[in-house]
Write an enzyme that holds these catalytic residues in place. Sequence first.
Site, short mmCIF file in Angstrom:
data_model
loop_
_atom_site.label_atom_id
_atom_site.label_comp_id
_atom_site.label_asym_id
_atom_site.label_seq_id
_atom_site.Cartn_x
_atom_site.Cartn_y
_atom_site.Cartn_z
N LYS A 218 -16.87 -65.32 -40.84
CA LYS A 218 -16.03 -64.32 -40.19
C LYS A 218 -15.21 -64.92 -39.05
O LYS A 218 -15.45 -66.03 -38.59
CB LYS A 218 -16.89 -63.15 -39.68
CG LYS A 218 -17.33 -62.20 -40.79
CD LYS A 218 -18.04 -60.98 -40.25
CE LYS A 218 -18.32 -59.98 -41.37
NZ LYS A 218 -19.12 -58.82 -40.90
N ARG A 252 -26.55 -61.36 -44.95
CA ARG A 252 -25.56 -61.04 -46.00
C ARG A 252 -24.53 -62.17 -46.00
O ARG A 252 -23.82 -62.36 -45.01
CB ARG A 252 -24.89 -59.69 -45.71
CG ARG A 252 -23.85 -59.27 -46.74
CD ARG A 252 -23.25 -57.92 -46.38
NE ARG A 252 -22.27 -57.49 -47.38
CZ ARG A 252 -20.98 -57.86 -47.39
NH1 ARG A 252 -20.52 -58.66 -46.45
NH2 ARG A 252 -20.17 -57.43 -48.33
#
Length: 273
Positions: A218, A252
């Site tokens: 991210k 995740r």
Amino acid sequence: MKGELFSLDKPVVMGILNVTPDSFYAESRKRTEAAIEARIEEILTEGGDWIDIGGYSSRPGADDVTMEEEMRRLSVGLEILSQRYPSVPVSVDTFRAEVARRCVNDYGAAIVNDISAGELDAEMFQTVADLRVPYILMHMRGTPRNMMSLTDYPDLMEEIMLYFAEKVRRLRLLGVADMILDPGFGFSKTLDQNYALMAHLGEFSIFELPVMVGVSRKRMVYELLGTTPEESLNGTTALHVYALLNGASILRVHDVREAVEAVRIVQKIKESH
């Protein structure tokens, strides 16, 4: 989960299966049956425990997608998973109650993963209660399209804690037994707020619920390091190790093998105390 108890005594790794054309990490987009099946095999071969399938990109500024289109995308992957990998626990990444209902009832999805924690569909909490499946609820303000304009918090941790306390109470009153908290890294949070949230991750233990961390490749990694999503694996792994040491139960991830290795190493450290 699918009628069986699933232990979180050891942290689990959830492999991301994106059936979208526009997810922020280009390598993760899988559109054809062959590409989807290859990704499923990769997740399982590398040691993934769960598969999280999503048909609606939640990257900042993502385009809206109709429910029909989201369901069409998901059905391709879910058909493969339910027919060829029936024993694999599948999480469906959706904020729409009707999509969640169809995925659980028609394809045997085992978990509902909702980035909006019921904020974007008022029917979601009752639907999850009716379906009797574990529910992942994430902290976010607004929608993926406008969330990055909603990052002004008087007290970030106080807001997130109160947000979860209220939602967990509502879900418990509806009879939802199994909940997983996702602090929402990258969602309506600045770079500094994401790291402040990670620094306080251990505080979520007050809820006595599993915590899922989704930081894989991210912006909080590549913006800090001045790189790209493609170059963010090492930074992601560093965050995974910190998260595991501070209470994360689920990772995740895009890169399953590396996350599984991080789990094994952290578990070995903990066992060696």
